[in-house]
Design a protein around this motif. Sequence first.
Motif, short mmCIF file in Angstrom:
data_model
loop_
_atom_site.label_atom_id
_atom_site.label_comp_id
_atom_site.label_asym_id
_atom_site.label_seq_id
_atom_site.Cartn_x
_atom_site.Cartn_y
_atom_site.Cartn_z
N ILE A 83 3.05 -1.33 2.97
CA ILE A 83 3.33 -1.29 1.53
C ILE A 83 3.95 0.07 1.25
O ILE A 83 3.38 1.10 1.59
CB ILE A 83 2.07 -1.43 0.66
N ILE A 84 5.13 0.05 0.66
CA ILE A 84 5.74 1.28 0.20
C ILE A 84 5.75 1.25 -1.32
O ILE A 84 6.31 0.33 -1.92
CB ILE A 84 7.17 1.47 0.75
N MET A 85 5.10 2.22 -1.91
CA MET A 85 5.08 2.36 -3.37
C MET A 85 6.07 3.45 -3.74
O MET A 85 5.92 4.60 -3.33
CB MET A 85 3.69 2.74 -3.86
N LEU A 86 7.09 3.07 -4.49
CA LEU A 86 8.03 4.05 -5.01
C LEU A 86 7.49 4.50 -6.36
O LEU A 86 7.33 3.69 -7.27
CB LEU A 86 9.43 3.44 -5.16
N SER A 87 7.17 5.78 -6.45
CA SER A 87 6.57 6.32 -7.66
C SER A 87 7.35 7.54 -8.11
O SER A 87 8.35 7.92 -7.50
CB SER A 87 5.11 6.68 -7.41
N MET A 88 6.88 8.14 -9.18
CA MET A 88 7.53 9.34 -9.70
C MET A 88 6.48 10.20 -10.40
O MET A 88 5.64 9.67 -11.13
CB MET A 88 8.63 8.94 -10.69
N PHE A 144 6.68 -4.74 0.19
CA PHE A 144 5.85 -5.20 1.30
C PHE A 144 6.80 -5.49 2.44
O PHE A 144 7.74 -6.27 2.29
CB PHE A 144 5.08 -6.47 0.91
N LEU A 145 6.57 -4.84 3.58
CA LEU A 145 7.45 -4.98 4.74
C LEU A 145 6.62 -5.28 5.97
O LEU A 145 5.45 -4.91 6.05
CB LEU A 145 8.23 -3.69 4.97
N ASP A 146 7.25 -5.94 6.95
CA ASP A 146 6.56 -6.12 8.22
C ASP A 146 6.80 -4.89 9.09
O ASP A 146 7.52 -3.96 8.69
CB ASP A 146 6.96 -7.42 8.91
N SER A 147 6.21 -4.88 10.26
CA SER A 147 6.32 -3.70 11.12
C SER A 147 7.72 -3.50 11.68
O SER A 147 8.02 -2.46 12.26
CB SER A 147 5.30 -3.78 12.26
N ASN A 148 8.61 -4.49 11.50
CA ASN A 148 10.02 -4.37 11.91
C ASN A 148 10.91 -3.94 10.76
O ASN A 148 12.14 -4.09 10.84
CB ASN A 148 10.51 -5.69 12.50
N GLU A 149 10.31 -3.48 9.67
CA GLU A 149 11.01 -2.97 8.49
C GLU A 149 11.72 -4.07 7.69
O GLU A 149 12.59 -3.80 6.88
CB GLU A 149 12.00 -1.85 8.85
N LYS A 201 8.49 -8.82 0.40
CA LYS A 201 8.33 -9.02 -1.04
C LYS A 201 8.55 -7.70 -1.76
O LYS A 201 8.24 -6.64 -1.25
CB LYS A 201 6.92 -9.54 -1.34
N ARG A 202 9.09 -7.82 -2.97
CA ARG A 202 9.25 -6.67 -3.86
C ARG A 202 8.49 -6.98 -5.14
O ARG A 202 8.60 -8.09 -5.68
CB ARG A 202 10.72 -6.45 -4.15
N VAL A 203 7.73 -6.02 -5.62
CA VAL A 203 6.98 -6.17 -6.87
C VAL A 203 7.37 -5.02 -7.78
O VAL A 203 7.18 -3.85 -7.43
CB VAL A 203 5.45 -6.17 -6.62
N ASN A 204 7.91 -5.36 -8.93
CA ASN A 204 8.32 -4.34 -9.90
C ASN A 204 7.20 -4.08 -10.91
O ASN A 204 6.61 -5.02 -11.43
CB ASN A 204 9.57 -4.80 -10.66
N ALA A 226 12.87 1.07 -11.91
CA ALA A 226 11.83 1.86 -12.57
C ALA A 226 10.68 2.03 -11.58
O ALA A 226 10.64 1.40 -10.53
CB ALA A 226 11.35 1.14 -13.83
N THR A 227 9.76 2.88 -11.94
CA THR A 227 8.58 3.08 -11.10
C THR A 227 7.36 2.61 -11.86
O THR A 227 7.35 2.64 -13.09
CB THR A 227 8.43 4.56 -10.72
#
Length: 125
Positions: free
Chosen positions: A39-44, A96-101, A105-108, A90-91
């Motif tokens: 899970i990568i959370m893009l925040s600010m 959500f990515l697998d181990s192969n990048e 899924k993307r959740v806004n 926006a943040t």
Amino acid sequence: MKKIVLLLAFLISSLVAEPKLTDIFDAYADASSQNKNVIIMLSMEGCSVCEYMKDIVFEDKKVAKLLNNFTLVVLDVRADSIPENLKYFATPTFYFLDSNERILKRVNGGKNVVDFTKILKKMKK
């Protein structure tokens, strides 16, 4: 008696460990070796919804337990290098990515505990 109470409190708190934040460079290797998704959370900095997610939603016991099934990376869109394939309007934005990048899924936007729990359960390997 105090020692027993402290020991019990420590044991109970260790059962629901806080989600471990991982550096993006190690995230995919960790995910692969542990059979997890990323899970990568893009925040600010200064984003109130981002803070709500980190301070309220991520701290919920059910959410924290589910987050342990993922490799979690939090990136600040102003301070960190964001991979080119991760776009945001926006943040927060969650990928959500697998181990192969590969993006699964993307959740806004932010979610409450119930909705984020549903997403985590659906995306769990």
